[in-house]
Design an enzyme around this catalytic site. Structure first.
Site, PDB file in Angstrom:
ATOM      1  N   ASN A  10      16.848  -5.867 -20.548  1.00  0.00           N
ATOM      2  CA  ASN A  10      18.159  -6.503 -20.581  1.00  0.00           C
ATOM      3  C   ASN A  10      18.066  -7.697 -21.529  1.00  0.00           C
ATOM      4  OD1 ASN A  10      20.585  -7.738 -20.123  1.00  0.00           O
ATOM      5  ND2 ASN A  10      20.132  -8.366 -18.012  1.00  0.00           N
ATOM      6  N   TRP A  11      18.610  -7.519 -22.722  1.00  0.00           N
ATOM      7  CA  TRP A  11      18.487  -8.588 -23.725  1.00  0.00           C
ATOM      8  C   TRP A  11      19.472  -9.730 -23.503  1.00  0.00           C
ATOM      9  CZ3 TRP A  11      17.995  -5.349 -28.904  1.00  0.00           C
ATOM     10  CH2 TRP A  11      16.721  -4.765 -28.951  1.00  0.00           C
ATOM     11  N   LYS A  12      20.423  -9.538 -22.596  1.00  0.00           N
ATOM     12  CA  LYS A  12      21.433 -10.576 -22.335  1.00  0.00           C
ATOM     13  C   LYS A  12      22.094 -10.996 -23.654  1.00  0.00           C
ATOM     14  CE  LYS A  12      18.835 -11.711 -18.254  1.00  0.00           C
ATOM     15  NZ  LYS A  12      18.471 -12.664 -17.216  1.00  0.00           N
ATOM     16  N   HIS A  97      25.442  -7.128 -12.714  1.00  0.00           N
ATOM     17  CA  HIS A  97      24.307  -8.027 -12.910  1.00  0.00           C
ATOM     18  C   HIS A  97      24.663  -9.377 -12.293  1.00  0.00           C
ATOM     19  CE1 HIS A  97      21.470 -10.739 -14.786  1.00  0.00           C
ATOM     20  NE2 HIS A  97      20.682  -9.683 -14.925  1.00  0.00           N
ATOM     21  N   GLU A  99      24.326 -12.316 -13.195  1.00  0.00           N
ATOM     22  CA  GLU A  99      24.986 -13.293 -14.076  1.00  0.00           C
ATOM     23  C   GLU A  99      26.474 -12.967 -14.212  1.00  0.00           C
ATOM     24  OE1 GLU A  99      22.134 -12.986 -17.272  1.00  0.00           O
ATOM     25  OE2 GLU A  99      20.670 -13.949 -15.964  1.00  0.00           O
ATOM     26  N   GLU A 169      17.656  -7.083  -7.734  1.00  0.00           N
ATOM     27  CA  GLU A 169      17.273  -8.293  -8.469  1.00  0.00           C
ATOM     28  C   GLU A 169      17.629  -9.529  -7.644  1.00  0.00           C
ATOM     29  OE1 GLU A 169      17.009  -7.687 -13.008  1.00  0.00           O
ATOM     30  OE2 GLU A 169      19.083  -8.095 -12.505  1.00  0.00           O
ATOM     31  N   GLY A 175      14.928 -15.180 -14.259  1.00  0.00           N
ATOM     32  CA  GLY A 175      14.755 -16.227 -15.265  1.00  0.00           C
ATOM     33  C   GLY A 175      14.105 -17.489 -14.730  1.00  0.00           C
ATOM     34  N   SER A 212      11.997 -11.950 -13.228  1.00  0.00           N
ATOM     35  CA  SER A 212      10.744 -12.522 -13.721  1.00  0.00           C
ATOM     36  C   SER A 212       9.580 -11.523 -13.766  1.00  0.00           C
ATOM     37  CB  SER A 212      10.358 -13.765 -12.906  1.00  0.00           C
ATOM     38  OG  SER A 212      11.321 -14.783 -13.084  1.00  0.00           O
ATOM     39  N   GLY A 233      14.312  -9.122 -18.302  1.00  0.00           N
ATOM     40  CA  GLY A 233      15.057  -9.953 -19.246  1.00  0.00           C
ATOM     41  C   GLY A 233      14.117 -10.613 -20.242  1.00  0.00           C
ATOM     42  N   GLY A 234      13.683 -11.830 -19.916  1.00  0.00           N
ATOM     43  CA  GLY A 234      12.881 -12.640 -20.842  1.00  0.00           C
ATOM     44  C   GLY A 234      11.709 -11.896 -21.476  1.00  0.00           C
TER      45      GLY A 234
HETATM   46  P1  PGA Z   1      14.274 -12.013 -16.166  1.00  0.00           P
HETATM   47  O1  PGA Z   1      15.721 -11.333 -16.073  1.00  0.00           O
HETATM   48  O2  PGA Z   1      13.285 -10.898 -16.338  1.00  0.00           O
HETATM   49  O3  PGA Z   1      14.356 -12.928 -17.363  1.00  0.00           O
HETATM   50  O4  PGA Z   1      14.064 -12.746 -14.871  1.00  0.00           O
HETATM   51  C1  PGA Z   1      15.923 -10.131 -15.374  1.00  0.00           C
HETATM   52  C2  PGA Z   1      17.372  -9.749 -15.389  1.00  0.00           C
HETATM   53  O5  PGA Z   1      18.231 -10.639 -15.368  1.00  0.00           O
HETATM   54  O6  PGA Z   1      17.720  -8.555 -15.432  1.00  0.00           O
END
Ligand code: PGA
Length: 249
Positions: A10-12, A97, A99, A169, A175, A212, A233-234
């Protein structure tokens, strides 16, 4: 690991078309398709086409949108529709998601409505669920998960669940560098699976873990058979780092 695993990136709000093209050139150069491993990429909407084009010769790669509107078209400034992302190369769509839920106020109802529209269009939803820190610390994890799962179970007919993938999640782990332990994750995956089964959904719904995940913890997480993959994500933003992570399992 012998079961099929999904590694979802997930590149956001990272990697516009140029950066996405460079990422894919490097990633494809250092990886090869592996049996039983699917790689899913969720770039920003403007980068769907470059990623889909770059990956067109790689059957192990599937491209997805991070968000869509449930209506196919109309006066919804700033939104993208399912037919649009489909035309741009998406076969999967992230729904709910955290967010989107917490920063943009998406409700459990809206998330379910999006998942239904995605299925109706013949695409696959990757539907996210997860409790906040306050919910976990208040002993309300199960309640939060069931509250998010319920509208999905109400709106998606049991047979359509064959095309649905879930992601657990925990919001406090996204994050933050603080991931759920494999036991924590496995416990919630079991709860989800039990609930879905009790509501008449046949078969085994794949459930990814996210929050994470990195090259240092992915193996311990995937050692738990309750997990069918990871949503990252990250640690998915650097082509070499992501190639290393997906190569570990
Ligand atoms: P993260 O994000 O790996 O940076 O914690 C995961 C996500 O939001 O899908």
């Amino acid at each position: 690991m012998s079961r099929p695993l999904i590694y979802a990136a997930n590149w956001k709000m990272n990697h516009g078309p140029g950066a996405a093209r460079s990422f894919m050139a490097r990633f494809l150069a250092v990886t090869e398709p592996a049996p039983e491993r699917a790689l899913w990429f969720f770039p920003p909407a403007v980068s769907l086409t470059p990623v889909a084009e770059a990956a067109s010769a790689r059957p192990d790669i599937r491209v997805g949108a991070q968000n869509v509107h449930w209506e196919p078209k109309g006066a919804f400034t700033g939104e993208v529709s399912i037919p649009m992302v489909q035309e741009a190369g998406a076969r999967v769509v992230l729904t709910g998601h955290s967010e989107r839920r917490h920063l943009f106020g998406e409700t459990d109802e809206q998330v379910a409505r999006k998942a239904v529209a995605v299925l109706k269009a013949g695409l696959q939803p990757l539907a996210c669920l997860g409790e906040t820190l306050a919910e976990r610390e208040g002993g309300r994890t199960e309640h939060a998960i069931l509250r998010q799962l319920d509208p999905l179970l109400d709106k998606v007919p049991p047979a359509d669940w064959a095309r649905l993938v879930l992601a657990y999640e925990p919001v406090w782990a996204i994050g933050t560098g603080r991931n759920a332990t494999p036991d924590d994750a496995a416990q919630v995956h079991e709860l989800i699976r039990f609930t879905v089964g009790r509501r008449g959904v046949p078969g085994r719904v794949p459930i990814l873990y996210g929050g994470s995940v990195n090259a240092g913890n992915v193996l311990a997480l995937l050692a738990r058979p309750e997990l069918d993959g990871v949503l990252v994500g990250g640690a998915s933003l650097d082509a070499d780092g992501w190639a290393e992570l997906v190569g570990l399992g």
